[in-house]
Design an enzyme around this catalytic site. Sequence first.
Site, PDB file in Angstrom:
ATOM      1  CG  ASP A  83      -1.741   1.174   1.538  1.00 56.77           C
ATOM      2  OD1 ASP A  83      -2.411   1.738   0.416  1.00 56.77           O
ATOM      3  OD2 ASP A  83      -1.381   2.033   2.596  1.00 56.77           O
TER       4      ASP A  83
ATOM      5  CG  ASP B 223      -2.505   3.031   6.279  1.00 58.69           C
ATOM      6  OD1 ASP B 223      -2.599   4.131   6.647  1.00 58.69           O
ATOM      7  OD2 ASP B 223      -2.692   2.659   4.995  1.00 58.69           O
TER       8      ASP B 223
ATOM      9  CG  ASN C  50      -7.760   1.396   1.071  1.00 58.98           C
ATOM     10  OD1 ASN C  50      -7.237   1.524   2.197  1.00 58.98           O
ATOM     11  ND2 ASN C  50      -7.475   1.807  -0.302  1.00 58.98           N
TER      12      ASN C  50
ATOM     13  N   GLY D 185      -5.055   2.463  -3.605  1.00 60.19           N
ATOM     14  CA  GLY D 185      -6.184   2.995  -4.169  1.00 60.19           C
ATOM     15  C   GLY D 185      -5.940   4.224  -5.202  1.00 60.19           C
TER      16      GLY D 185
END
Length: 269
Positions: A9, A216, A219, A44
């Site tokens: 991420d 974290d 999502n 994302g």
Amino acid sequence: MERKLIALDLDGTTLNETSRLNPTTIQTMQRLQAAGHIVSIITGRSYQGSQAIYDELKLNSPMINFNGSLGHLPHQDWAAEYQFTLNKAVVLALVNQREQLGINQIIAENKNSNLTAGEDLVAGQFFPEVANSPKLSAKTLTRNPNSLVLIVKPERRTAIIDWIKARFDDLVDIGVWGGPNAILEITSKGVHKARGMAYLAKHFHISRQNIIAFGDEHNDLEMLQYAGLGVAMTNGTAAVKTLADDVTSYDNAHDGVARYLTDYFELAE
């Protein structure tokens, strides 16, 4: 050691508190890639919003954008590229009801383009790629987008989610950003980061137990649960830390991911 898929991420995880890469993080990822592991960004963010980070890390792996809606190989054609999209009818219904619902801005995103309706100062902060974007309308929306971002009035957030679910619950999933900013992310039903990560693992013949994932926020939950080793950031949400297999000792501002991987792979010289 068997080859690993290392799923990263970006915001709040691989990136520091100013949304940049620390030199230690860059060096660590390059060492792991050189050792034969697959280091892949799973975010994302849009492609436009993550391409510079991919290039700074000097990655040669596929990247997953829009929380699993797009899997591609930056700067190249990739025969295995995939995408999930949202029905245009959902987008146009929200555009038509935008002001009544209390949505400040709608951003419809694709791999190399985006369209916007309305405006909000938050968009410039988190989505710099939308500056000077073409207007989103029935005329300009010529194809289904990969993802929708709604920047909403905080007091209207719950009502907007209810409105969307009442009409399109069988078509879309809604992600809610944590923190003070009232932002909703809408993707095609059943699409999340774990879908993209599993796709990469299958493509590279890497077993589930050889996936290490870092995240974290909300999502990242499915991704951390699917991975053989799901690692939450110490600065992550309580829900993420509770469900993860492990938690980093250091936060994203202090190379938490890089330090964890250095210990795991015994990279220290």
